[in-house]
Design an enzyme around this catalytic site. Structure first.
Site: not given
Ligand code: NAI
Length: 653
Positions: A427, A448, A460, A498
């Site tokens: 994001s 996105h 997006e 955003n």
């Molecule tokens: P989260 O913290 O809920 O999940 C991330 C997951 O990735 C964790 O389960 C972690 O164990 C795993 N992980 C980390 N490194 C890893 C690797 N090397 N290999 C495999 N798994 C790995 O994070 P979330 O909120 O789902 O965000 C993920 C991405 O999505 C980020 O880039 C964030 O900016 C983007 N995003 C988040 C939104 C939200 O509302 N939470 C909305 C839109 C985009």
């Protein structure tokens, strides 16, 4: 085609452009709707006129019965031709369209022999009303079969007999619910509520229709309570429905559901009884700005769909890396749409919650045990990341950490198929930075998604400075494949959604720090027509995420809002921890009383949103103002009746 159809009424064959008549050995006429020159059946003027002529002829010829079915692979009937409807500028033309359908379907309903609508695939709007005008309805029990009256979503009402007939068929409670929300029902639900006489598998559908005609059973009558609700108790039912409706839509913003209710209550569904000044009339609705704006949004939605038309790309396998909030739900949605998905995270424990959420989602959306099982089979936990080598689309959704993402893409690129889309869900990071260690960064696109993924339609599609537009096009095609709406955006901080939400929420946090109640701020936004105010939205998104987004947009040195900082320090992150600006109980914020809200306060809450939307368009973040309107409506729920923020600004002058 059914073997009996081979006996052809020579005179009928070839006489019509859009309809085919075949008479079988039992004397049953099979009337097949196959609109010329399109892949989808819709009712244009010409289509309706032909149908009118056919009905007259059938009335004279008196066959044993008539089965109406579709000649299209895509479904039964999608409804009126919206293109035709959007081109009209005189109210008389709109009324003529309503009159034509109303009269034709009344004549269909009056035919003195059994008529069956054999519905396979979508059956929407005017198609639904045609089915209601038949004596019997048979639904083919397949995932694609769905019935809906979506007119209310366009700010108009079902004027071809729907408001009159549906309450008689399923009773007022179910009918009003369907008509006032535009919600759809599948074949099984249609059977349960009495909308169809039978829900059958495809292989017996023609036989079922034939038997229905030959046996001509007495049509099902409504239970006594429902008949009373449709008669002497009408005004009580209407008052209750009106009170419910008032909680979710204001009449000055959304006149159509109120009109539907009144057309049923006072005029028994006849759209030609109310005077043109009556708010329950078609004339009133069609001239109301809401209908114009909603029809415009419908057009924009179609435009977004067309942005994902790249027939050369079709994914079969998807690999998602990161099974957190976003990755888990993205994987689930892909499996729900029929794709085979491998889901990767660092440990099996991290995968488990995503698998559990997916099972819940499948249960809710698919309802059928076998289909749930199949969807679960398509979603494969993959700690080793073996799926990378086979995937057509690889989506990264790991922590928002640049270096880790850079390493990941360098490794993924080396193992992925040459034709696979490599996508990040970031994001706030720049694609150019994430792709820095790739051999061919032109492959990297941003997809996105928005949280919650199952509910929000927008995605997006980000093209970075290095991205080859062809890959971005494939990305958009994939978004359509999973039935979301692609919005191409430039790789600039916050992209579109955003970026616009940032100043809006920051302003709301400042107002809080100045002593305005959270409830009052949210009420002002709701009064404007937002589905949820900015403070409740912040709690829903998560205050940690808001703070991170705020920093990336405003710069790390900007002073964070005081109250937000306090809550973050106390670990109160909003809905997910049970408390943020509000306390949350059973998924709902516990709110105190708001102070009175005047226009100036509404303006103060909404202006930063509007101003930023305009700036984003001026800077070319999206191709034009129309797409910005569509993106912000589908991504943030911006008041649809306004036609979008830019359209609103234009009309406000
Ligand atoms: P989260 O913290 O809920 O999940 C991330 C997951 O990735 C964790 O389960 C972690 O164990 C795993 N992980 C980390 N490194 C890893 C690797 N090397 N290999 C495999 N798994 C790995 O994070 P979330 O909120 O789902 O965000 C993920 C991405 O999505 C980020 O880039 C964030 O900016 C983007 N995003 C988040 C939104 C939200 O509302 N939470 C909305 C839109 C985009």
């Amino acid at each position: 085609m059914n073997p009996a159809d081979a006996v052809l009424d020579k005179q009928a064959a070839g006489a019509y452009r859009h309809w085919r008549l075949d008479k079988d050995a039992d004397g049953i006429v099979w009337l097949t709707f196959d609109r010329a020159g399109t892949s989808t059946n819709t009712f244009s003027k010409e289509v309706m006129e032909e149908l009118g002529a056919i009905i007259d002829r059938l009335a004279a010829e008196r066959p044993k019965g008539v089965v109406i079915r579709s000649g299209k692979e895509s479904g039964f009937i999608a409804g009126a031709d919206v293109d035709e409807f959007t081109r009209i500028d005189e109210i008389e033309e709109a009324l003529a369209i309503v009159r034509r359908g109303w009269d034709t379907f009344n004549r269909l309903a009056a035919l003195p022999f059994p008529t069956v609508a054999l519905v396979r695939g979508f059956c929407m709007g005017g198609g639904f009303e045609l089915a209601l005008a038949c004596r019997y309805r048979i639904a083919v029990d397949e995932p694609g079969t769905r019935f809906a009256l979506p007119e209310v979503m366009l700010g108009i009402l079902p004027g071809w007999g729907g408001v009159k007939r549906l309450p008689r068929v399923v009773g007022p409670s179910a009918a009003l619910d369907l008509m006032m929300t535009g919600r759809s029902v599948d074949a099984r639900r249609a059977k349960r509520i009495g909308l169809v006489d039978a829900a059958v598998p495809p292989r017996v559908m023609e036989n079922a229709a034939r038997i229905m005609i030959l046996e001509a059973p007495k049509p099902r009558s409504l239970p006594v309570v429902q008949r009373l609700m449709n008669g002497p108790l009408k005004s009580i039912v209407a008052a209750m429905a009106r009170a419910q409706l008032a909680k979710r839509a204001r009449r000055e913003h959304y006149p159509a559901p109120y009109a539907i209710l009144e057309l049923w209550e006072k005029y028994d569904g006849d759209p030609f009884l109310p005077s043109p000044q009556d708010p329950a009339s078609i004339a009133y609705l069609v001239q109301h700005p809401t209908a114009k704006n909603l029809i415009r949004i419908f057009g924009l939605q179609e435009r977004m769909k067309s942005l994902g038309k790249d027939s050369s790309f079709q994914a079969q396998r998807v690999h998602v890396i990161g099974a957190g909030t976003m990755g888990g739900d993205i994987a689930a949605i892909c499996a729900l749409r029929g794709l085979t998905v491998t889901l990767q995270d660092t440990t099996p424990e991290r995968l488990a919650p995503a698998m559990k959420r997916a099972a819940d989602l499948f249960g809710k959306r698919l309802r059928d045990k076998l289909r749930v099982r199949d969807a679960l089979d398509r979603l494969i936990p993959d700690v080793n990341g073996d799926g990378v080598r086979h995937a057509d689309v690889i989506i990264e959704a790991i922590f928002e950490n640049l270096q880790v993402k850079q390493d990941l893409f360098a490794a993924v690129e080396a193992r992925a198929k040459p034709g696979a889309i490599l996508a990040t869900n970031t994001s706030s990071l720049k694609l150019a930075d994430i792709g820095q260690r790739m051999k061919d960064p032109s492959r990297l696109v941003g997809l996105h998604f928005f949280n919650p993924v199952p509910q929000l339609q927008l995605v997006e599609v980000v093209a970075g400075a290095a991205t080859n537009p062809e890959w971005a096009k494939k990305g958009a095609a994939f978004v359509r494949q999973i039935d979301k709406l692609p919005l191409p955006v430039k790789d600039a901080p916050g992209f579109l959604v955003n970026r616009v939400l940032g100043p809006y929420m920051a302003n709301a946090f400042r107002m809080l720090d100045e002593g305005v109640k959270a409830e009052t701020i949210d009420k002002a936004a709701e009064q404007f027509g937002m589905p949820m105010g900015p403070i409740a939205l912040a709690d829903t998104v998560g205050l940690d995420i808001c703070a991170a987004a705020g920093k990336s947009l405003a710069g790390a040195d900007a002073t964070p809002p005081r109250r937000l900082e306090e809550l973050l320090n106390a670990g109160k992150l909003g809905k997910k921890t049970g408390e943020g600006f509000y306390r949350w109980e059973k998924g709902k914020p516990v709110k105190g009383k708001a102070d009175p809200v005047d226009d100036a306060l509404v303006k103060r809450v909404m202006d930063p949103y509007l101003a930023e939307a305009k700036k984003a368009v001026d800077e070319g973040i999206v191709a034009d103002a129309d797409l910005a309107d569509a993106g912000l409506i589908f991504g943030t729920g911006f008041a649809p009746f306004t036609g979008g923020p830019l359209n609103y600004l234009k009309n406000r002058g």
